[in-house]
Design a protein around this motif. Structure first.
Motif, PDB file in Angstrom:
ATOM      1  N   GLY A 255      21.769  34.117  32.588  1.00  0.00           N
ATOM      2  CA  GLY A 255      22.443  35.415  32.557  1.00  0.00           C
ATOM      3  C   GLY A 255      21.448  36.565  32.523  1.00  0.00           C
ATOM      4  N   GLN A 256      20.381  36.392  31.751  1.00  0.00           N
ATOM      5  CA  GLN A 256      19.353  37.433  31.670  1.00  0.00           C
ATOM      6  C   GLN A 256      18.640  37.592  33.006  1.00  0.00           C
ATOM      7  N   LEU A 257      18.387  36.455  33.669  1.00  0.00           N
ATOM      8  CA  LEU A 257      17.741  36.524  34.981  1.00  0.00           C
ATOM      9  C   LEU A 257      18.639  37.221  35.996  1.00  0.00           C
ATOM     10  N   ASP A 258      19.939  36.900  35.950  1.00  0.00           N
ATOM     11  CA  ASP A 258      20.879  37.556  36.858  1.00  0.00           C
ATOM     12  C   ASP A 258      20.934  39.055  36.590  1.00  0.00           C
ATOM     13  N   LEU A 259      20.961  39.422  35.299  1.00  0.00           N
ATOM     14  CA  LEU A 259      20.989  40.837  34.932  1.00  0.00           C
ATOM     15  C   LEU A 259      19.723  41.538  35.391  1.00  0.00           C
ATOM     16  N   ALA A 260      18.581  40.862  35.181  1.00  0.00           N
ATOM     17  CA  ALA A 260      17.307  41.447  35.624  1.00  0.00           C
ATOM     18  C   ALA A 260      17.299  41.626  37.135  1.00  0.00           C
ATOM     19  N   GLY A 261      17.886  40.650  37.843  1.00  0.00           N
ATOM     20  CA  GLY A 261      17.961  40.768  39.298  1.00  0.00           C
ATOM     21  C   GLY A 261      18.834  41.937  39.724  1.00  0.00           C
TER      22      GLY A 261
ATOM     23  N   ALA B 100      21.550  23.809  26.441  1.00  0.00           N
ATOM     24  CA  ALA B 100      22.461  24.254  27.495  1.00  0.00           C
ATOM     25  C   ALA B 100      22.845  25.724  27.297  1.00  0.00           C
ATOM     26  N   ARG B 101      23.109  26.099  26.025  1.00  0.00           N
ATOM     27  CA  ARG B 101      23.454  27.483  25.729  1.00  0.00           C
ATOM     28  C   ARG B 101      22.289  28.417  26.028  1.00  0.00           C
ATOM     29  N   PHE B 102      21.078  27.994  25.647  1.00  0.00           N
ATOM     30  CA  PHE B 102      19.885  28.798  25.934  1.00  0.00           C
ATOM     31  C   PHE B 102      19.671  28.928  27.440  1.00  0.00           C
ATOM     32  N   ASP B 103      19.888  27.815  28.178  1.00  0.00           N
ATOM     33  CA  ASP B 103      19.730  27.863  29.630  1.00  0.00           C
ATOM     34  C   ASP B 103      20.723  28.843  30.251  1.00  0.00           C
ATOM     35  N   GLN B 104      21.956  28.828  29.734  1.00  0.00           N
ATOM     36  CA  GLN B 104      22.981  29.732  30.250  1.00  0.00           C
ATOM     37  C   GLN B 104      22.620  31.188  29.962  1.00  0.00           C
ATOM     38  N   GLN B 105      22.125  31.441  28.746  1.00  0.00           N
ATOM     39  CA  GLN B 105      21.721  32.801  28.387  1.00  0.00           C
ATOM     40  C   GLN B 105      20.541  33.257  29.238  1.00  0.00           C
TER      41      GLN B 105
END
Length: 245
Positions: free
Chosen positions: A49-55, A41-46
């Motif tokens: 977050g990385q995908l959102d940042l990349a977007g 779950a923590r990895f999925d959240q990270q």
């Protein structure tokens, strides 16, 4: 104790230990499973977050590219407008000169003759002025500046002197020397204040003042055009520029 009872007791103890071992293994597996779920779950959240940042980075890059394109377009349009204005003034200068007196009744001053007055030669004045103007049209601004400066020195009272002084200022501006451009155009607004080039000289001064980081001075110059030369094309330009400030 009877041997049979002893055997039953030993068997019961063994069963209890085996059950305890099973319970311990189940608890360990449950904890491991819980830890795995939490870690995933923590990895999925990270990852989210990385995908959102990349977007966000991608959208910002696209916005920067769009703004850069707009800036390049505006710069191109500005340069094109300046070129059209320059071509217009050159054409207008040529047309107006055909209706003006080709020379002045006053004698010219020839530096080569030790500053002594020489007989006015309208044809020669026209040729020298045209030669200087052709240098400017050919984008030979340094040569044009020398030619126009020489003309106003040699023919200070010529009917073409205000025009030459004005184009001298433009030649300096084309070389990105706003200080000399302002000096040249200021002479148009003082010595030749009644000439048709005076209001245009004020506009040129305002342009240089703006580029030199003096918006207050540019505003005063534009207001001077409106005050001294109303109902002229230059006054209309000044009014439009003041509205944008």
């Amino acid at each position: 104790m009877h041997p049979v009872r002893i055997a039953l007791l030993i068997a019961a103890l063994g069963t209890a230990q085996a059950q305890a071992g099973v319970f311990d293994d189940d608890e360990a597996r449950r904890q491991i499973t819980d830890l795995k779920i939490k870690t995933e779950a923590r990895f999925d959240q990270q990852a989210k977050g990385q995908l959102d940042l990349a977007g966000q980075i991608q959208r910002q890059a696209e916005e920067i590219a769009r703004l850069r394109g707009q800036l390049e377009t505006l710069n191109y349009e500005l340069e094109t407008a300046k070129k059209r204005q320059q071509d217009f003034y050159l054409d207008l200068d040529t047309r107006l000169r055909k209706f003006e007196a080709p020379g002045s009744a006053n004698a010219a001053v020839d530096p080569a003759a030790g500053g002594n007055p020489v007989k006015a030669d309208p044809a020669r004045e026209g040729q020298e002025y045209e030669a200087a103007l052709n240098q400017f049209k050919a984008a030979k601004y340094k040569e044009a500046a020398v030619a126009f400066a020489g003309f106003v020195q040699k023919y200070p009272d010529s009917s073409l002197a205000p025009n030459a002084q004005y184009w001298l200022g433009n030649a300096w501006y084309a070389q990105r020397d706003c200080k000399r451009a302002i000096e040249a155009q200021t002479l148009v607004t003082t010595k030749y204040a009644d000439s048709p080039k005076a209001p245009d000289a004020w506009l040129a001064i305002a342009t240089c003042q703006q580029e030199l980081g003096n918006p207050a001075g540019a505003k005063r110059s534009l207001e001077t055009v409106l005050g001294k030369y109303p109902n002229t094309p230059a006054a209309e330009s000044a009014q439009q520029r003041l509205k944008k400030k």
